[in-house]
Design a protein around this motif. Structure first.
Motif, PDB file in Angstrom:
ATOM      1  N   SER A  77      16.112   3.906  15.310  1.00 28.96           N
ATOM      2  CA  SER A  77      14.731   3.827  16.057  1.00 28.96           C
ATOM      3  C   SER A  77      13.651   4.324  14.906  1.00 28.96           C
ATOM      4  N   TRP A  78      12.932   3.508  14.471  1.00 27.10           N
ATOM      5  CA  TRP A  78      11.940   3.527  13.531  1.00 27.10           C
ATOM      6  C   TRP A  78      10.697   4.247  14.139  1.00 27.10           C
ATOM      7  N   VAL A  79      10.606   5.440  13.817  1.00 29.37           N
ATOM      8  CA  VAL A  79       9.514   6.272  14.201  1.00 29.37           C
ATOM      9  C   VAL A  79       8.230   6.329  13.066  1.00 29.37           C
ATOM     10  N   GLY A  80       7.291   5.663  13.262  1.00 26.44           N
ATOM     11  CA  GLY A  80       6.298   5.589  12.005  1.00 26.44           C
ATOM     12  C   GLY A  80       5.475   6.821  12.041  1.00 26.44           C
ATOM     13  N   SER A  81       5.227   7.387  10.904  1.00 25.04           N
ATOM     14  CA  SER A  81       4.419   8.427  10.731  1.00 25.04           C
ATOM     15  C   SER A  81       3.066   7.830  10.304  1.00 25.04           C
ATOM     16  N   ASP A  82       2.170   8.903  10.554  1.00 26.91           N
ATOM     17  CA  ASP A  82       0.676   8.677  10.375  1.00 26.91           C
ATOM     18  C   ASP A  82       0.420   8.658   8.932  1.00 26.91           C
ATOM     19  N   VAL A  83       0.868   7.846   8.199  1.00 35.38           N
ATOM     20  CA  VAL A  83       0.509   7.675   6.633  1.00 35.38           C
ATOM     21  C   VAL A  83      -0.168   6.280   6.300  1.00 35.38           C
ATOM     22  N   ASP A  84      -0.834   6.352   5.046  1.00 32.23           N
ATOM     23  CA  ASP A  84      -1.412   5.076   4.677  1.00 32.23           C
ATOM     24  C   ASP A  84      -0.466   4.328   3.879  1.00 32.23           C
ATOM     25  N   LEU A  85      -0.241   3.061   4.182  1.00 31.76           N
ATOM     26  CA  LEU A  85       0.540   2.181   3.337  1.00 31.76           C
ATOM     27  C   LEU A  85      -0.238   1.479   2.253  1.00 31.76           C
ATOM     28  N   PRO A  86       0.507   1.347   1.221  1.00 23.65           N
ATOM     29  CA  PRO A  86       0.146   0.800  -0.228  1.00 23.65           C
ATOM     30  C   PRO A  86      -0.533  -0.146  -0.306  1.00 23.65           C
ATOM     31  N   GLU A  87      -1.662  -0.588  -1.157  1.00 28.93           N
ATOM     32  CA  GLU A  87      -1.656  -2.107  -1.516  1.00 28.93           C
ATOM     33  C   GLU A  87      -0.664  -2.555  -2.426  1.00 28.93           C
ATOM     34  N   ILE A  88      -0.263  -3.764  -2.315  1.00 31.58           N
ATOM     35  CA  ILE A  88       0.964  -4.404  -2.853  1.00 31.58           C
ATOM     36  C   ILE A  88       0.391  -5.491  -3.661  1.00 31.58           C
ATOM     37  N   ALA A  89       0.850  -5.631  -5.220  1.00 27.00           N
ATOM     38  CA  ALA A  89       0.442  -6.790  -6.097  1.00 27.00           C
ATOM     39  C   ALA A  89       1.415  -7.685  -6.244  1.00 27.00           C
ATOM     40  N   PRO A  90       1.118  -9.027  -6.214  1.00 23.77           N
ATOM     41  CA  PRO A  90       1.877  -9.990  -6.400  1.00 23.77           C
ATOM     42  C   PRO A  90       2.803  -9.814  -7.555  1.00 23.77           C
ATOM     43  N   ASP A  91       2.358  -9.041  -8.643  1.00 26.26           N
ATOM     44  CA  ASP A  91       3.509  -8.949  -9.881  1.00 26.26           C
ATOM     45  C   ASP A  91       4.303  -7.695  -9.787  1.00 26.26           C
ATOM     46  N   GLN A  92       4.161  -7.032  -8.649  1.00 27.49           N
ATOM     47  CA  GLN A  92       5.053  -5.898  -8.191  1.00 27.49           C
ATOM     48  C   GLN A  92       6.471  -6.301  -8.002  1.00 27.49           C
ATOM     49  N   LEU A  93       7.261  -5.459  -8.467  1.00 29.26           N
ATOM     50  CA  LEU A  93       8.789  -5.720  -8.248  1.00 29.26           C
ATOM     51  C   LEU A  93       8.941  -5.628  -6.641  1.00 29.26           C
ATOM     52  N   SER A  94       9.770  -6.902  -6.357  1.00 33.66           N
ATOM     53  CA  SER A  94      10.037  -7.163  -5.100  1.00 33.66           C
ATOM     54  C   SER A  94      11.398  -6.937  -4.590  1.00 33.66           C
ATOM     55  N   ASP A  95      12.420  -7.347  -5.341  1.00 35.75           N
ATOM     56  CA  ASP A  95      13.783  -7.084  -5.114  1.00 35.75           C
ATOM     57  C   ASP A  95      14.668  -6.950  -6.338  1.00 35.75           C
ATOM     58  N   ILE A  96      15.956  -6.559  -6.323  1.00 37.29           N
ATOM     59  CA  ILE A  96      16.719  -6.330  -7.393  1.00 37.29           C
ATOM     60  C   ILE A  96      18.138  -6.973  -6.534  1.00 37.29           C
ATOM     61  N   LEU A  97      18.515  -8.044  -7.099  1.00 34.62           N
ATOM     62  CA  LEU A  97      19.664  -8.599  -6.607  1.00 34.62           C
ATOM     63  C   LEU A  97      20.900  -8.599  -7.589  1.00 34.62           C
ATOM     64  N   TYR A  98      22.039  -7.958  -6.973  1.00 33.94           N
ATOM     65  CA  TYR A  98      23.022  -7.891  -8.038  1.00 33.94           C
ATOM     66  C   TYR A  98      23.819  -8.845  -8.269  1.00 33.94           C
ATOM     67  N   THR A  99      24.359  -9.223  -9.245  1.00 30.55           N
ATOM     68  CA  THR A  99      25.212 -10.389  -9.525  1.00 30.55           C
ATOM     69  C   THR A  99      26.162  -9.772 -10.509  1.00 30.55           C
ATOM     70  N   SER A 100      27.373 -10.150 -10.502  1.00 31.58           N
ATOM     71  CA  SER A 100      28.369  -9.836 -11.650  1.00 31.58           C
ATOM     72  C   SER A 100      28.150 -10.691 -12.752  1.00 31.58           C
ATOM     73  N   GLY A 101      28.512 -10.083 -13.908  1.00 33.86           N
ATOM     74  CA  GLY A 101      28.625 -10.803 -15.204  1.00 33.86           C
ATOM     75  C   GLY A 101      29.947 -11.118 -15.700  1.00 33.86           C
ATOM     76  N   THR A 102      30.060 -11.860 -16.795  1.00 33.91           N
ATOM     77  CA  THR A 102      31.365 -12.233 -17.247  1.00 33.91           C
ATOM     78  C   THR A 102      32.167 -11.062 -17.804  1.00 33.91           C
ATOM     79  N   THR A 103      31.422  -9.937 -18.132  1.00 34.10           N
ATOM     80  CA  THR A 103      31.849  -8.839 -18.492  1.00 34.10           C
ATOM     81  C   THR A 103      32.627  -7.948 -17.478  1.00 34.10           C
ATOM     82  N   GLY A 104      32.396  -8.360 -16.208  1.00 30.44           N
ATOM     83  CA  GLY A 104      32.743  -7.749 -15.040  1.00 30.44           C
ATOM     84  C   GLY A 104      31.820  -6.650 -14.462  1.00 30.44           C
ATOM     85  N   ARG A 105      30.916  -6.194 -15.329  1.00 33.22           N
ATOM     86  CA  ARG A 105      29.870  -5.416 -14.756  1.00 33.22           C
ATOM     87  C   ARG A 105      28.595  -6.008 -14.131  1.00 33.22           C
ATOM     88  N   SER A 106      28.384  -5.569 -12.906  1.00 39.70           N
ATOM     89  CA  SER A 106      27.215  -6.185 -12.219  1.00 39.70           C
ATOM     90  C   SER A 106      25.915  -6.068 -12.889  1.00 39.70           C
TER      91      SER A 106
END
Length: 491
Positions: free
Chosen positions: A139-168
């Protein structure tokens, strides 16, 4: 997508969808039906709730849940709060999940309650979890806070993928990149607000998230999430919701074609299928068009570090669709390097691997070319075909499996001297793992025992389906295991 760079953020795209499509259905999940305006409001509320717990721009928010409206709202809320989204594979064991949480430095962890008979949060009890833990449904209860401006070059996501060494490794993308590949995918598939998109591909995967959720936000298409593929439920949803777009691995379409009750469902609304990740026979493409009503069947090639690299176009022949992955897309340059390795360069190559400059430098050279580790050929029309994998990775049910990771798990089993895992053809899953094991003197291991050991430590799709015991692994003069010989034995 809009030319204005300031609008190339996920939140800006959601704002635009809410303003453009207003009362159109954005998301259908069982009895839950949300318009684009309602989806935007729910995401904004989740963003304010997360901000109220201390999530700040640049923080990482990890999300482990099945496909549902809860996932979509939580993800869009995290991005609106300025955080980077870290999707976690719901098939991961507790140890695999904890590894991603710790190495991503997640500030918040949003996790589904029970799913597929497991309570993932209970499995992590006593572990060092992020400061903020939210159990879904919330149950998302929003607080009264200002949300930030977001830039196109800002980090959006980090998707983990395994590597050939076995370390993601965590592949990082900016907002403009995640939207760039989604826009290209949507253009190749000719998606519009008239489409209704059944998203079976997991949201934790770029296929479900970027080529699914983000595509729908960009085009106004309705997203219909399905948490687990079940052929009867899939056909029921197609009929009930008049689904037009259904991407997925070939096994999904083969299962539908082979099901004895297919004729009792109205599947005539289907128009677009996008598949790949395994061999796609010409006969399957033709049957999808003639028996499943698809007017367009496309194949594509991508990887977490680039998402959508090549894609077929609607006017390509069934032979082109079956034998190639299409031409370069999403602004990518495509060429072959040494040993015919597939190289990619363009604006949507990942920013790099999180906290791993050495792996980043090994993957992306000084000229900006991403070394994929796949071997291929390019025909005279510029279409790419993947012929082999330098990295030994194989694809089980649409999921990448890296043998080194499985071999590392096997090394912890008492009695295993050494092992080598390869993929073998499977009519349902595309490929499955076969473990070749050399036992230590004085030990007796069984196939079922080895498989059960792996199942306790690895996600199900990584668990070998068969085990062969050998007196020694085949090697060349330099001591390298000859996996090509093991593959031939299992052909």
């Amino acid at each position: 997508m809009a030319d204005d760079p300031s609008r190339q953020t996920v939140s800006a795209v959601l704002d635009r969808a809410a303003a453009s499509y207003i009362d159109a259905e954005a998301l259908v999940d069982g009895e839950v039906r949300l318009t684009f305006a309602e989806l935007r409001a729910a995401a904004e509320n989740a963003a304010r709730a997360l901000a109220g717990t201390g999530v700040r721009p640049g923080d990482r928010v990890a999300l482990c849940a099945p496909n549902s409206h809860h996932w979509v709202i939580a993800a869009l809320g995290a991005l609106r709060a300025g955080a980077a989204l870290v999707p976690i594979n719901t098939r991961f064991t507790a140890a695999e999940t904890l590894d991603v949480l710790q190495r991503s430095g997640a500030r918040a962890f949003i996790v589904e309650g029970e799913f597929l008979g497991r309570d993932r949060l209970a499995e992590l009890q006593g572990a060092d979890l992020p400061p903020v833990v939210v159990r879904l449904p919330a149950s998302w209860v929003g607080s009264d806070v200002d949300l930030p401006e977001i830039a196109p070059d800002q980090l959006s996501d980090i998707l983990y993928t395994s590597g050939t060494t076995g370390r993601s490794k965590g592949a990082m993308s900016a907002h403009r990149q995640s939207l760039g590949v989604a826009s290209a995918w949507a253009a190749c598939g000719e998606l519009s607000a008239a489409d209704r998109y059944l998203i079976v591909n997991p949201f934790f995967h770029s296929f479900g998230y970027k080529a699914g959720i983000l595509v729908c936000l960009l085009t106004g298409a309705t997203m219909v999430p399905q948490p687990v593929f079940d052929v009867v439920e899939t056909m029921r949803l197609i009929e009930r919701e008049r689904i037009t777009v259904l991407p997925g691995p070939p096994t999904i379409f083969q299962s539908m074609l082979d099901h004895p009750d297919r004729g009792s469902f109205d599947l005539s609304s289907l128009r677009l299928a996008v598949t790949g990740g395994a061999v796609v026979p010409v006969a399957l493409v033709e049957r999808m068009q003639s028996e499943l009503s698809f007017s367009t069947v496309l194949t594509a090639y991508g990887l977490t570090e680039a998402v959508v690299a090549t894609m077929c176009r609607p006017d390509d022949s069934p032979e082109t669709v079956a034998h190639t992955c299409g031409r370069a897309a999403a602004g990518f340059e495509l060429r072959l390097g040494e040993q015919d390795e597939v190289l990619l360069r363009g604006p949507n190559v990942m920013l790099g691997y999180l906290d791993d400059p050495a792996a980043t430098a090994a993957a992306v050279d000084a000229d900006g070319w991403l070394h994929t580790g796949d071997v291929g050929r390019i025909d005279e029309s510029g279409c790419l075909s993947i012929t082999d994998r330098l990295k030994d990775m194989y694809i089980c049910g649409g999921f990448n499996v890296y043998p080194a990771e499985v071999e590392q798990a096997l090394a912890r089993l008492p009695g295993v001297a050494e092992s080598a895992v390869v993929g073998a053809f499977d009519s349902r899953l595309g490929e499955v793992g076969v473990a070749h094991v050399v036992t230590l003197p004085g030990f007796e291991l069984t196939e079922s025992g080895v498989i059960e050991f792996c199942r306790s430590r690895l996600a199900n799709y990584k668990v070998p389906r068969a085990v062969e015991f050998l007196p020694a692994l085949p090697r060349n003069a330099g001591g390298k295991v000859l996996k090509n010989l093991l593959r031939k034995e299992n052909a």
